[in-house]
Design a protein around this motif. Structure first.
Motif, PDB file in Angstrom:
ATOM      1  N   ASP A  41       0.862  -1.186   0.000  1.00  0.00           N
ATOM      2  CA  ASP A  41       0.000   0.000   0.000  1.00  0.00           C
ATOM      3  C   ASP A  41       0.899   1.236   0.000  1.00  0.00           C
ATOM      4  OD1 ASP A  41      -1.755   2.078   0.471  1.00  0.00           O
ATOM      5  OD2 ASP A  41      -2.730   1.154   2.197  1.00  0.00           O
ATOM      6  N   SER A  42       0.849   2.032  -1.044  1.00  0.00           N
ATOM      7  CA  SER A  42       1.734   3.189  -1.140  1.00  0.00           C
ATOM      8  C   SER A  42       1.473   4.203  -0.026  1.00  0.00           C
ATOM      9  CB  SER A  42       1.589   3.865  -2.506  1.00  0.00           C
ATOM     10  OG  SER A  42       0.263   4.358  -2.686  1.00  0.00           O
ATOM     11  N   LYS A  43       0.260   4.216   0.507  1.00  0.00           N
ATOM     12  CA  LYS A  43      -0.040   5.120   1.619  1.00  0.00           C
ATOM     13  C   LYS A  43       0.746   4.715   2.868  1.00  0.00           C
ATOM     14  CE  LYS A  43      -4.732   6.189   0.045  1.00  0.00           C
ATOM     15  NZ  LYS A  43      -6.189   6.066   0.345  1.00  0.00           N
ATOM     16  N   HIS A  44       0.948   3.418   3.035  1.00  0.00           N
ATOM     17  CA  HIS A  44       1.727   2.946   4.186  1.00  0.00           C
ATOM     18  C   HIS A  44       3.173   3.395   4.081  1.00  0.00           C
ATOM     19  CE1 HIS A  44       2.829   0.603   7.629  1.00  0.00           C
ATOM     20  NE2 HIS A  44       3.579  -0.230   6.942  1.00  0.00           N
ATOM     21  N   ALA A  45       3.715   3.425   2.870  1.00  0.00           N
ATOM     22  CA  ALA A  45       5.085   3.901   2.682  1.00  0.00           C
ATOM     23  C   ALA A  45       5.220   5.340   3.174  1.00  0.00           C
ATOM     24  CB  ALA A  45       5.488   3.808   1.203  1.00  0.00           C
ATOM     25  N   LYS A  46       4.242   6.160   2.854  1.00  0.00           N
ATOM     26  CA  LYS A  46       4.258   7.556   3.309  1.00  0.00           C
ATOM     27  C   LYS A  46       4.205   7.629   4.831  1.00  0.00           C
ATOM     28  CE  LYS A  46       1.744  10.469   0.958  1.00  0.00           C
ATOM     29  NZ  LYS A  46       2.727  11.437   0.400  1.00  0.00           N
ATOM     30  N   GLU A  47       3.359   6.782   5.438  1.00  0.00           N
ATOM     31  CA  GLU A  47       3.230   6.759   6.893  1.00  0.00           C
ATOM     32  C   GLU A  47       4.531   6.326   7.556  1.00  0.00           C
ATOM     33  OE1 GLU A  47       0.052   4.032   7.355  1.00  0.00           O
ATOM     34  OE2 GLU A  47      -1.525   5.468   6.774  1.00  0.00           O
ATOM     35  N   ILE A  48       5.215   5.348   6.973  1.00  0.00           N
ATOM     36  CA  ILE A  48       6.477   4.869   7.536  1.00  0.00           C
ATOM     37  C   ILE A  48       7.499   5.985   7.591  1.00  0.00           C
ATOM     38  CG2 ILE A  48       8.479   3.386   7.079  1.00  0.00           C
ATOM     39  CD1 ILE A  48       6.486   1.332   5.914  1.00  0.00           C
ATOM     40  N   ILE A  96      10.831  10.078  10.476  1.00  0.00           N
ATOM     41  CA  ILE A  96      11.294  11.471  10.581  1.00  0.00           C
ATOM     42  C   ILE A  96      10.793  12.105  11.869  1.00  0.00           C
ATOM     43  CG2 ILE A  96      11.213  13.751   9.518  1.00  0.00           C
ATOM     44  CD1 ILE A  96      12.968  11.664   8.060  1.00  0.00           C
ATOM     45  N   SER A  97       9.551  11.803  12.239  1.00  0.00           N
ATOM     46  CA  SER A  97       8.997  12.343  13.483  1.00  0.00           C
ATOM     47  C   SER A  97       9.766  11.842  14.694  1.00  0.00           C
ATOM     48  CB  SER A  97       7.520  11.947  13.597  1.00  0.00           C
ATOM     49  OG  SER A  97       6.979  12.358  14.834  1.00  0.00           O
ATOM     50  N   GLU A  98      10.175  10.563  14.679  1.00  0.00           N
ATOM     51  CA  GLU A  98      10.850   9.947  15.813  1.00  0.00           C
ATOM     52  C   GLU A  98      12.328  10.326  15.891  1.00  0.00           C
ATOM     53  OE1 GLU A  98      10.954   7.645  19.267  1.00  0.00           O
ATOM     54  OE2 GLU A  98       9.207   8.066  18.017  1.00  0.00           O
ATOM     55  N   PHE A  99      13.005  10.347  14.752  1.00  0.00           N
ATOM     56  CA  PHE A  99      14.463  10.506  14.752  1.00  0.00           C
ATOM     57  C   PHE A  99      14.954  11.796  14.100  1.00  0.00           C
ATOM     58  CE2 PHE A  99      13.730   5.855  14.748  1.00  0.00           C
ATOM     59  CZ  PHE A  99      14.331   5.546  15.952  1.00  0.00           C
ATOM     60  N   GLY A 100      14.103  12.450  13.324  1.00  0.00           N
ATOM     61  CA  GLY A 100      14.493  13.716  12.704  1.00  0.00           C
ATOM     62  C   GLY A 100      15.341  13.591  11.459  1.00  0.00           C
ATOM     63  N   LEU A 144       8.645   3.080  -1.299  1.00  0.00           N
ATOM     64  CA  LEU A 144       9.390   3.548  -0.134  1.00  0.00           C
ATOM     65  C   LEU A 144      10.528   4.480  -0.542  1.00  0.00           C
ATOM     66  CD1 LEU A 144       8.919   3.180   2.826  1.00  0.00           C
ATOM     67  CD2 LEU A 144      10.461   1.232   2.829  1.00  0.00           C
ATOM     68  N   CYS A 145      11.219   4.137  -1.616  1.00  0.00           N
ATOM     69  CA  CYS A 145      12.277   5.036  -2.109  1.00  0.00           C
ATOM     70  C   CYS A 145      11.700   6.392  -2.481  1.00  0.00           C
ATOM     71  CB  CYS A 145      12.976   4.416  -3.321  1.00  0.00           C
ATOM     72  SG  CYS A 145      14.133   3.096  -2.941  1.00  0.00           S
ATOM     73  N   ARG A 146      10.578   6.380  -3.161  1.00  0.00           N
ATOM     74  CA  ARG A 146       9.944   7.629  -3.586  1.00  0.00           C
ATOM     75  C   ARG A 146       9.610   8.522  -2.391  1.00  0.00           C
ATOM     76  NH1 ARG A 146       4.587   6.679  -6.861  1.00  0.00           N
ATOM     77  NH2 ARG A 146       3.836   6.225  -4.752  1.00  0.00           N
ATOM     78  N   GLU A 147       9.094   7.928  -1.314  1.00  0.00           N
ATOM     79  CA  GLU A 147       8.736   8.711  -0.136  1.00  0.00           C
ATOM     80  C   GLU A 147       9.961   9.133   0.675  1.00  0.00           C
ATOM     81  OE1 GLU A 147       5.813   9.859   0.352  1.00  0.00           O
ATOM     82  OE2 GLU A 147       4.894   8.698  -1.280  1.00  0.00           O
ATOM     83  N   ALA A 148      11.011   8.321   0.632  1.00  0.00           N
ATOM     84  CA  ALA A 148      12.208   8.617   1.426  1.00  0.00           C
ATOM     85  C   ALA A 148      13.079   9.697   0.810  1.00  0.00           C
ATOM     86  CB  ALA A 148      13.031   7.337   1.607  1.00  0.00           C
ATOM     87  N   LEU A 149      13.076   9.789  -0.507  1.00  0.00           N
ATOM     88  CA  LEU A 149      14.046  10.653  -1.197  1.00  0.00           C
ATOM     89  C   LEU A 149      14.071  12.113  -0.727  1.00  0.00           C
ATOM     90  CD1 LEU A 149      14.104   9.318  -4.858  1.00  0.00           C
ATOM     91  CD2 LEU A 149      16.004   9.487  -3.243  1.00  0.00           C
ATOM     92  N   PRO A 150      12.925  12.738  -0.456  1.00  0.00           N
ATOM     93  CA  PRO A 150      12.993  14.130   0.012  1.00  0.00           C
ATOM     94  C   PRO A 150      13.747  14.299   1.331  1.00  0.00           C
ATOM     95  CG  PRO A 150      10.772  13.591  -0.739  1.00  0.00           C
ATOM     96  CD  PRO A 150      11.533  12.302  -0.672  1.00  0.00           C
ATOM     97  N   HIS A 151      13.944  13.215   2.061  1.00  0.00           N
ATOM     98  CA  HIS A 151      14.592  13.282   3.369  1.00  0.00           C
ATOM     99  C   HIS A 151      16.030  12.773   3.353  1.00  0.00           C
ATOM    100  CE1 HIS A 151      10.628  14.161   5.047  1.00  0.00           C
ATOM    101  NE2 HIS A 151      10.168  13.173   4.285  1.00  0.00           N
ATOM    102  N   ILE A 192      19.838   5.738   5.969  1.00  0.00           N
ATOM    103  CA  ILE A 192      20.009   4.436   5.327  1.00  0.00           C
ATOM    104  C   ILE A 192      18.637   3.786   5.143  1.00  0.00           C
ATOM    105  CG2 ILE A 192      21.065   2.151   5.501  1.00  0.00           C
ATOM    106  CD1 ILE A 192      22.954   3.529   7.671  1.00  0.00           C
ATOM    107  N   LEU A 193      18.332   3.416   3.910  1.00  0.00           N
ATOM    108  CA  LEU A 193      17.089   2.710   3.616  1.00  0.00           C
ATOM    109  C   LEU A 193      17.427   1.326   3.074  1.00  0.00           C
ATOM    110  CD1 LEU A 193      14.054   2.380   3.111  1.00  0.00           C
ATOM    111  CD2 LEU A 193      14.363   3.610   0.939  1.00  0.00           C
ATOM    112  N   ILE A 194      16.939   0.292   3.771  1.00  0.00           N
ATOM    113  CA  ILE A 194      17.151  -1.089   3.346  1.00  0.00           C
ATOM    114  C   ILE A 194      15.811  -1.667   2.899  1.00  0.00           C
ATOM    115  CG2 ILE A 194      18.020  -3.370   3.959  1.00  0.00           C
ATOM    116  CD1 ILE A 194      20.177  -1.327   4.309  1.00  0.00           C
ATOM    117  N   ASN A 195      15.633  -1.858   1.607  1.00  0.00           N
ATOM    118  CA  ASN A 195      14.454  -2.535   1.074  1.00  0.00           C
ATOM    119  C   ASN A 195      14.745  -4.029   1.048  1.00  0.00           C
ATOM    120  OD1 ASN A 195      12.507  -0.438   0.280  1.00  0.00           O
ATOM    121  ND2 ASN A 195      14.145   0.258  -1.079  1.00  0.00           N
ATOM    122  N   ASN A 196      14.098  -4.770   1.939  1.00  0.00           N
ATOM    123  CA  ASN A 196      14.457  -6.167   2.124  1.00  0.00           C
ATOM    124  C   ASN A 196      13.265  -7.120   2.131  1.00  0.00           C
ATOM    125  OD1 ASN A 196      16.234  -8.467   3.205  1.00  0.00           O
ATOM    126  ND2 ASN A 196      14.793  -8.169   4.907  1.00  0.00           N
ATOM    127  N   ALA A 197      12.080  -6.657   2.483  1.00  0.00           N
ATOM    128  CA  ALA A 197      10.915  -7.540   2.612  1.00  0.00           C
ATOM    129  C   ALA A 197      10.586  -8.206   1.282  1.00  0.00           C
ATOM    130  CB  ALA A 197       9.708  -6.749   3.105  1.00  0.00           C
TER     131      ALA A 197
END
Length: 272
Positions: free
Chosen positions: A89-96, A101-105, A145-152, A109-114
């Motif tokens: 679910d692409s919405k879940h990627a955004k939530e992750i 970011i909220s927790e750690f700022g 997940l990569c798409r959502e992570a890239l801005p950060h 490192i992003l590991i796509n493994n599942a």
């Protein structure tokens, strides 16, 4: 597909080499690992924590395994976060990403493994639903997940994707799975070229036969018993023998590597 937890496995997988001491290779880094509740993902999570990273693990349903992994992260003196949900679910990627970011700022490192696999003897036995689930989990989720992570992600960040030896040699009973793993190789190479100017590195790891809960969960008992015996080292690998490849690619030790694939596979020669 049976749902076998790591506690039910015999023999038990090895997640960290006995006596391993970290060298702060990931000090002050924040890592996100999908499929981090068990198997290779768990080994990466624990190793990264030993090396100084704060670690978030994402998982689908194995609450007990995820809690155990989080406990191991905490025992290493690092803060951990576990996030349950459906990566297709692409919405879940955004939530992750928002939660990390909220927790750690930050996210370094992003590991796509599942991944999922559903062995079938014939192509005709692979249903539309299986194809869609395999591709949605094994490659679409990586892209979401990569798409959502890239801005950060900032200069020096690292993305590492889990592909497989099957991407190169195929597998007679894992036709759709192998196809997704080939797609991950192409995705890794293409994204690495796209992000090189931003100094964000993208690499992959292609494990061979590794003893994880996915094996007894998806293969018949007789196949699981023979698992890994056909490679030159004549045995399946342990998650602890694969995780260091991810550590190398996540750390500054591999600062001149992008678009590459490492092959911890028991000695199989792969034409890359």
């Amino acid at each position: 597909m049976k749902n076998i937890s790591e506690k039910e496995m015999d023999p038990q997988p090895e997640y960290i080499k006995k006596g391993y001491k970290g060298s702060d290779l990931l000090k002050d880094k924040v890592a996100l690992i999908t499929g981090g509740d068990s198997g290779i993902g768990k080994a990466i999570a624990v190793l990264f924590a030993i090396e100084g990273a704060q670690v978030t693990i994402c998982y689908h349903s194995s609450d007990n395994d995820a809690k155990q992994t989080l406990s191991e992260i905490n025992k290493k003196g690092k803060k951990g976060l576990m996030i349950k949900g459906d990566l297709t679910d692409s919405k879940h990627a955004k939530e992750i990403i928002q939660k990390v970011i909220s927790e750690f700022g930050q996210l370094d490192i992003l590991i796509n493994n599942a991944a999922v696999q559903f062995p079938q003897d014939e192509l005709s036995a692979i249903s539309d639903e299986q194809i869609q689930k395999t591709f949605a989990t094994n490659i679409f989720a990586y892209m979401y997940l990569c798409r959502e992570a890239l801005p950060h992600l900032k200069e020096g960040a690292s993305i590492i994707n889990t592909t497989s030896v099957t991407a190169y040699k195929g597998h007679e009973k894992l036709i759709d799975y192998s196809a997704t793993k080939g797609a991950i190789v192409s995705f890794t190479r293409s994204l690495s070229a796209n992000l090189a100017h931003k100094k964000i590195r993208v690499n992959a790891v292609a494990p061979g036969p590794i003893w994880t809960p996915l094996i007894p969960s998806t293969f018949p008992e007789e196949d699981a018993d023979r698992f890994g015996k056909d490679v030159p080292l004549n045995r399946p690998g342990q998650p602890s023998e694969v995780a260091p490849s991810y550590l190398f690619l996540a750390s500054d030790q591999s600062s001149y590597m992008t678009g590459q694939v490492l092959h911890p596979n028991g000695g199989e020669i792969i034409n890359t």
